[in-house]
Design an enzyme around this catalytic site. Structure first.
Site, PDB file in Angstrom:
ATOM      1  N   ASP A  56      16.570  30.579  15.995  1.00  0.00           N
ATOM      2  CA  ASP A  56      17.340  31.813  16.074  1.00  0.00           C
ATOM      3  C   ASP A  56      17.949  31.942  17.481  1.00  0.00           C
ATOM      4  O   ASP A  56      18.600  31.020  17.942  1.00  0.00           O
ATOM      5  CB  ASP A  56      16.432  32.996  15.702  1.00  0.00           C
ATOM      6  CG  ASP A  56      17.175  34.289  15.477  1.00  0.00           C
ATOM      7  OD1 ASP A  56      17.725  34.481  14.384  1.00  0.00           O
ATOM      8  OD2 ASP A  56      17.198  35.114  16.408  1.00  0.00           O
TER       9      ASP A  56
ATOM     10  N   TYR B 107      22.634  39.833  21.507  1.00  0.00           N
ATOM     11  CA  TYR B 107      23.769  39.902  20.580  1.00  0.00           C
ATOM     12  C   TYR B 107      25.036  40.367  21.299  1.00  0.00           C
ATOM     13  O   TYR B 107      26.135  39.892  21.012  1.00  0.00           O
ATOM     14  CB  TYR B 107      23.441  40.849  19.426  1.00  0.00           C
ATOM     15  CG  TYR B 107      22.424  40.270  18.467  1.00  0.00           C
ATOM     16  CD1 TYR B 107      22.829  39.692  17.272  1.00  0.00           C
ATOM     17  CD2 TYR B 107      21.064  40.278  18.762  1.00  0.00           C
ATOM     18  CE1 TYR B 107      21.915  39.143  16.389  1.00  0.00           C
ATOM     19  CE2 TYR B 107      20.142  39.727  17.897  1.00  0.00           C
ATOM     20  CZ  TYR B 107      20.562  39.160  16.714  1.00  0.00           C
ATOM     21  OH  TYR B 107      19.647  38.601  15.851  1.00  0.00           O
TER      22      TYR B 107
ATOM     23  N   HIS C 232      14.599  32.048   6.442  1.00  0.00           N
ATOM     24  CA  HIS C 232      14.911  31.918   7.865  1.00  0.00           C
ATOM     25  C   HIS C 232      13.703  31.613   8.736  1.00  0.00           C
ATOM     26  O   HIS C 232      13.827  30.986   9.786  1.00  0.00           O
ATOM     27  CB  HIS C 232      15.561  33.226   8.338  1.00  0.00           C
ATOM     28  CG  HIS C 232      15.962  33.246   9.773  1.00  0.00           C
ATOM     29  ND1 HIS C 232      16.785  32.296  10.337  1.00  0.00           N
ATOM     30  CD2 HIS C 232      15.647  34.115  10.777  1.00  0.00           C
ATOM     31  CE1 HIS C 232      16.969  32.579  11.624  1.00  0.00           C
ATOM     32  NE2 HIS C 232      16.291  33.673  11.909  1.00  0.00           N
TER      33      HIS C 232
END
Length: 312
Positions: free
Chosen positions: A131, A240, A293
């Site tokens: 990730d 992000y 995931h």
């Protein structure tokens, strides 16, 4: 798990302790201890990083992502420690590491990790990332190829312009990683999630895992506790909010020269096959069946076996 969740990630990417390293401090709970591993803290690049080390052999750095901590690797670390010197790191802003106001672009976070491994006495390391950790591992290999033996990306690659194509409103029956947009918002996520982060965690695991129960209650408590404060939410969102800079930085990178392993769930397998030839000179892709995931927790035996094979 419904097949339309494939779009969540197919559209996205993705030695002795040196001076300055201390013993465990406030910020982690005793339930995060693993037999044979030691917690430490080291000041590097203007930020204090928490790391967990154990085992013998070549140094292997493990980098986790959002919304997890180094604990995401706890199910595979004992197996890896039989062959490697394992160094699991909480990234800048993550877990028990410091949460500064900036520096969340992946190039800066890769520099953090590079300075850390040098302080720990290593000139060359292998790196595994999942990730946000995979994005940082990519930046590490791109910016410090001489310090990178091999590198593995779990389910995510580095940000690129495909991120700008993520739909805000998916078609009926579709799915979108809405948290990419939500985490761009200033201040509101902290107000909504502080003290209630467990709700977000449970939703993510329920909707992006093939086997949500693989992320057990203890792990969910640890992750929720790590992200429950306004500062922790702000810092995680900073990863992000730095995507624009990451995309710009990515355009300056040459193809990766260290060997690359892409460990992909069924969600990201096709995207890895399409993207890795453009960004890596030498690579292989392995599909981890039966996992969404959260590869290291949903299929820990497979992941540990593939990492051991690739890095040995």
């Amino acid at each position: 798990m419904e097949l339309n969740r494939r779009s969540v990630f197919a559209l996205g990417a993705g030695a002795a302790l040196a001076a300055g390293t201390g013993t465990a401090r406030a910020g982690r709970s005793p339930e995060q201890d693993l037999p044979g591993f030691r917690h430490g803290y080291t000041q590097v690049n203007g930020v204090r990083l928490h790391h967990v080390t154990g085992g013998r052999g070549k140094p292997l750095v493990l980098l986790a992502g959002w919304p997890q901590t180094w604990w995401a690797y706890h199910r595979i670390m004992p197996a890896l420690a039989t062959r490697f010197r394992v160094i699991a790191v909480d990234l800048r802003g993550q877990g028990s590491s410091e949460k500064p106001r900036g520096g969340f672009d992946k190039k800066t976070m890769a520099t953090d990790v590079h300075e850390l491994v040098k302080r720990l006495g290593h000139t060359k390391v292998d790196v595994v990332g999942h990730d946000i950790g995979a994005m940082t591992a990519f930046a590490f290999a791109a910016n410090f190829p001489e310090a990178t033996g091999k590198v593995a990306f779990l389910d995510v690659l580095h940000p690129d312009e495909s991120f700008y194509q993520l739909p805000l409103l998916p078609p009926p029956g579709g799915f979108t990683p809405w948290w990419f947009a939500f985490n761009q918002v200033q201040q509101l996520p902290e107000q909504l999630l502080a003290g209630r982060f467990r709700h977000l965690l449970d939703w993510l695991f329920a909707n992006t895992a093939f086997t949500p129960s693989a992320i057990d209650e203890k792990s969910r408590r640890i992750y929720a506790g790590a992200y429950d404060t306004p500062d922790a939410i702000r810092a995680g969102n900073g990863w992000y909010q730095a995507f624009h800079q990451d995309i710009a930085d990515g355009k300056t990178y040459a193809k990766l020269t260290p060997p690359v392993l892409g460990l992909a769930s069924v969600l990201s397998h096709d995207q890895f096959l399409g993207a890795l030839p453009n960004v890596a000179e030498r690579f292989e892709v392995v599909r981890v069946d039966g996992s969404g995931h959260w590869l290291t927790e949903e299929q820990p035996d497979v992941v540990a076996r593939e990492i051991t094979r690739f890095f040995s």
